[in-house]
Design a protein around this motif. Sequence first.
Motif, PDB file in Angstrom:
ATOM      1  N   LYS A  86     -46.218  -8.084  18.727  1.00  0.00           N
ATOM      2  CA  LYS A  86     -46.446  -7.186  18.451  1.00  0.00           C
ATOM      3  C   LYS A  86     -45.941  -6.222  18.931  1.00  0.00           C
ATOM      4  O   LYS A  86     -44.523  -5.059  18.562  1.00  0.00           O
ATOM      5  CB  LYS A  86     -47.593  -6.557  17.554  1.00  0.00           C
ATOM      6  N   VAL A  87     -45.755  -5.706  19.684  1.00  0.00           N
ATOM      7  CA  VAL A  87     -45.725  -4.700  20.662  1.00  0.00           C
ATOM      8  C   VAL A  87     -44.018  -4.763  21.380  1.00  0.00           C
ATOM      9  O   VAL A  87     -43.273  -4.255  21.345  1.00  0.00           O
ATOM     10  CB  VAL A  87     -46.666  -4.393  21.669  1.00  0.00           C
ATOM     11  N   THR A  88     -43.955  -6.199  21.467  1.00  0.00           N
ATOM     12  CA  THR A  88     -42.344  -5.987  21.603  1.00  0.00           C
ATOM     13  C   THR A  88     -41.817  -6.383  20.971  1.00  0.00           C
ATOM     14  O   THR A  88     -39.973  -5.461  21.272  1.00  0.00           O
ATOM     15  CB  THR A  88     -42.523  -7.752  22.470  1.00  0.00           C
ATOM     16  N   LEU A  89     -42.078  -6.519  19.707  1.00  0.00           N
ATOM     17  CA  LEU A  89     -41.054  -6.580  18.434  1.00  0.00           C
ATOM     18  C   LEU A  89     -40.813  -5.134  18.215  1.00  0.00           C
ATOM     19  O   LEU A  89     -40.058  -4.698  16.974  1.00  0.00           O
ATOM     20  CB  LEU A  89     -41.629  -7.320  17.432  1.00  0.00           C
ATOM     21  N   GLY A  90     -41.649  -4.177  19.024  1.00  0.00           N
ATOM     22  CA  GLY A  90     -41.495  -3.244  18.581  1.00  0.00           C
ATOM     23  C   GLY A  90     -42.195  -2.215  17.115  1.00  0.00           C
ATOM     24  O   GLY A  90     -41.410  -0.937  16.455  1.00  0.00           O
ATOM     25  N   ASP A  91     -43.206  -3.211  16.397  1.00  0.00           N
ATOM     26  CA  ASP A  91     -43.309  -2.494  16.045  1.00  0.00           C
ATOM     27  C   ASP A  91     -45.118  -2.190  15.471  1.00  0.00           C
ATOM     28  O   ASP A  91     -45.852  -3.062  14.740  1.00  0.00           O
ATOM     29  CB  ASP A  91     -43.098  -3.318  14.352  1.00  0.00           C
ATOM     30  N   ILE A 132     -48.188 -17.723  11.172  1.00  0.00           N
ATOM     31  CA  ILE A 132     -48.365 -16.266  11.000  1.00  0.00           C
ATOM     32  C   ILE A 132     -46.739 -16.096  10.291  1.00  0.00           C
ATOM     33  O   ILE A 132     -45.471 -17.155  10.243  1.00  0.00           O
ATOM     34  CB  ILE A 132     -48.234 -15.965  11.910  1.00  0.00           C
ATOM     35  N   ARG A 133     -46.747 -14.698   9.275  1.00  0.00           N
ATOM     36  CA  ARG A 133     -44.900 -14.601   9.648  1.00  0.00           C
ATOM     37  C   ARG A 133     -45.313 -12.973   9.315  1.00  0.00           C
ATOM     38  O   ARG A 133     -46.268 -12.710   8.921  1.00  0.00           O
ATOM     39  CB  ARG A 133     -44.435 -15.376   8.390  1.00  0.00           C
ATOM     40  N   PHE A 134     -44.143 -11.855   9.139  1.00  0.00           N
ATOM     41  CA  PHE A 134     -44.091 -10.748   8.655  1.00  0.00           C
ATOM     42  C   PHE A 134     -43.417 -10.770   7.474  1.00  0.00           C
ATOM     43  O   PHE A 134     -42.033 -11.393   7.990  1.00  0.00           O
ATOM     44  CB  PHE A 134     -43.389 -10.348   9.716  1.00  0.00           C
ATOM     45  N   PRO A 135     -43.784 -10.230   7.125  1.00  0.00           N
ATOM     46  CA  PRO A 135     -43.193  -9.995   5.389  1.00  0.00           C
ATOM     47  C   PRO A 135     -41.455  -9.395   5.554  1.00  0.00           C
ATOM     48  O   PRO A 135     -40.700  -9.941   5.270  1.00  0.00           O
ATOM     49  CB  PRO A 135     -43.864  -9.156   4.628  1.00  0.00           C
ATOM     50  N   ASP A 136     -41.234  -8.685   6.537  1.00  0.00           N
ATOM     51  CA  ASP A 136     -40.570  -7.895   6.746  1.00  0.00           C
ATOM     52  C   ASP A 136     -39.397  -8.384   7.609  1.00  0.00           C
ATOM     53  O   ASP A 136     -38.499  -7.888   8.591  1.00  0.00           O
ATOM     54  CB  ASP A 136     -39.979  -6.311   6.853  1.00  0.00           C
ATOM     55  N   LEU A 137     -39.465  -9.323   8.870  1.00  0.00           N
ATOM     56  CA  LEU A 137     -38.932  -9.685   9.668  1.00  0.00           C
ATOM     57  C   LEU A 137     -38.732 -11.208   9.135  1.00  0.00           C
ATOM     58  O   LEU A 137     -38.912 -12.012   9.173  1.00  0.00           O
ATOM     59  CB  LEU A 137     -40.004  -9.762  10.897  1.00  0.00           C
ATOM     60  N   SER A 138     -37.533 -12.017   9.756  1.00  0.00           N
ATOM     61  CA  SER A 138     -36.823 -12.928   9.727  1.00  0.00           C
ATOM     62  C   SER A 138     -38.045 -14.531  11.012  1.00  0.00           C
ATOM     63  O   SER A 138     -38.560 -13.762  11.801  1.00  0.00           O
ATOM     64  CB  SER A 138     -35.546 -13.972  10.555  1.00  0.00           C
ATOM     65  N   THR A 139     -38.422 -15.289  10.700  1.00  0.00           N
ATOM     66  CA  THR A 139     -39.248 -16.322  11.095  1.00  0.00           C
ATOM     67  C   THR A 139     -38.195 -16.547  12.349  1.00  0.00           C
ATOM     68  O   THR A 139     -38.986 -17.201  13.317  1.00  0.00           O
ATOM     69  CB  THR A 139     -40.351 -17.303  10.211  1.00  0.00           C
ATOM     70  N   ARG A 140     -37.466 -17.029  12.042  1.00  0.00           N
ATOM     71  CA  ARG A 140     -36.507 -17.008  13.817  1.00  0.00           C
ATOM     72  C   ARG A 140     -36.560 -15.175  14.740  1.00  0.00           C
ATOM     73  O   ARG A 140     -36.838 -16.565  15.144  1.00  0.00           O
ATOM     74  CB  ARG A 140     -34.805 -17.543  12.761  1.00  0.00           C
ATOM     75  N   HIS A 141     -36.479 -14.579  14.244  1.00  0.00           N
ATOM     76  CA  HIS A 141     -36.887 -13.256  15.205  1.00  0.00           C
ATOM     77  C   HIS A 141     -38.226 -13.448  15.992  1.00  0.00           C
ATOM     78  O   HIS A 141     -38.926 -13.292  16.866  1.00  0.00           O
ATOM     79  CB  HIS A 141     -36.357 -12.133  14.831  1.00  0.00           C
ATOM     80  N   LEU A 142     -38.986 -13.785  14.223  1.00  0.00           N
ATOM     81  CA  LEU A 142     -40.360 -13.577  15.128  1.00  0.00           C
ATOM     82  C   LEU A 142     -40.246 -14.981  16.175  1.00  0.00           C
ATOM     83  O   LEU A 142     -41.428 -14.887  17.577  1.00  0.00           O
ATOM     84  CB  LEU A 142     -41.081 -14.085  14.300  1.00  0.00           C
ATOM     85  N   ARG A 143     -40.194 -15.616  15.748  1.00  0.00           N
ATOM     86  CA  ARG A 143     -39.870 -16.795  17.074  1.00  0.00           C
ATOM     87  C   ARG A 143     -39.825 -16.836  17.972  1.00  0.00           C
ATOM     88  O   ARG A 143     -40.295 -17.347  18.772  1.00  0.00           O
ATOM     89  CB  ARG A 143     -39.642 -18.437  16.015  1.00  0.00           C
ATOM     90  N   ARG A 159     -38.688 -24.194   6.537  1.00  0.00           N
ATOM     91  CA  ARG A 159     -38.710 -24.311   4.840  1.00  0.00           C
ATOM     92  C   ARG A 159     -39.729 -23.873   4.981  1.00  0.00           C
ATOM     93  O   ARG A 159     -39.867 -23.643   3.835  1.00  0.00           O
ATOM     94  CB  ARG A 159     -38.766 -25.678   4.833  1.00  0.00           C
ATOM     95  N   SER A 160     -41.003 -23.735   5.211  1.00  0.00           N
ATOM     96  CA  SER A 160     -42.543 -23.270   4.584  1.00  0.00           C
ATOM     97  C   SER A 160     -42.326 -21.935   5.262  1.00  0.00           C
ATOM     98  O   SER A 160     -43.186 -21.234   4.829  1.00  0.00           O
ATOM     99  CB  SER A 160     -43.129 -23.711   6.203  1.00  0.00           C
ATOM    100  N   ASN A 161     -40.928 -21.348   6.154  1.00  0.00           N
ATOM    101  CA  ASN A 161     -41.335 -19.946   6.119  1.00  0.00           C
ATOM    102  C   ASN A 161     -42.136 -18.654   7.388  1.00  0.00           C
ATOM    103  O   ASN A 161     -43.567 -18.411   6.847  1.00  0.00           O
ATOM    104  CB  ASN A 161     -40.724 -18.840   4.893  1.00  0.00           C
ATOM    105  N   PHE A 162     -42.822 -19.591   8.574  1.00  0.00           N
ATOM    106  CA  PHE A 162     -44.131 -19.326   9.053  1.00  0.00           C
ATOM    107  C   PHE A 162     -43.640 -20.358  10.598  1.00  0.00           C
ATOM    108  O   PHE A 162     -42.831 -20.515  11.356  1.00  0.00           O
ATOM    109  CB  PHE A 162     -45.568 -19.379   9.335  1.00  0.00           C
ATOM    110  N   VAL A 163     -44.052 -19.531  11.598  1.00  0.00           N
ATOM    111  CA  VAL A 163     -44.302 -19.686  12.914  1.00  0.00           C
ATOM    112  C   VAL A 163     -45.571 -19.655  13.415  1.00  0.00           C
ATOM    113  O   VAL A 163     -46.754 -19.385  12.973  1.00  0.00           O
ATOM    114  CB  VAL A 163     -44.059 -18.230  14.081  1.00  0.00           C
TER     115      VAL A 163
END
Length: 175
Positions: A86-91, A132-143, A159-163
């Motif tokens: 979460k910190v690395t993502l800046g949010d 998990i996922r974040f609602p406003d962030l692509s799962t690709r970026h999260l991954r 396809r299932s939209n999670f990491v």
Amino acid sequence: MNRRYFLGLALSTAASPVFARRTVDKPRVLSFYHLHTEDRIDITYRIGDHYQRSALQRLNYFFRDFRTGDTIAMDPRLLDLLYDLKVTLGDPDARYHVLSAYRSPATNRMLRRSSSGVAKKSLHLKGQAIDIRFPDLSTRHLRDTAIELSRGGVGYYPRSNFVHLDTGAVRQWRA
């Protein structure tokens, strides 16, 4: 000014007592929304080097197997991974959406019968994994960000939209 100068500056700043006090004593807060139970939690799980026992107990219940109600002691390193992500993502106020955390053996067997992507010895069974996922962030970026941290397993399920994140060996896969 060269790279060594900046590296030395960073190391001397990190070693200063004032900097150490600021980062060590900082409360670590996580926020979650469980997609199956609709539970929400905002919790300080660690202050400095000290995990907050009552917070961990509340999180163990929050991350319960939603099908059976069974709980397990979740691996605190998983919480640290989520915090650092979460910190690395800046949010700092981001709320994770949780699809699955702890799975009882009965749930894992049931899921294995209906899906080829469920491991027999899943780390979900040990409280060492979360989907998990974040609602406003692509799962690709999260991954991609989780892979950069290099702190455990990272599974990508576009396809299932999670990491999937876990505290096992460093590895990655796509399903």
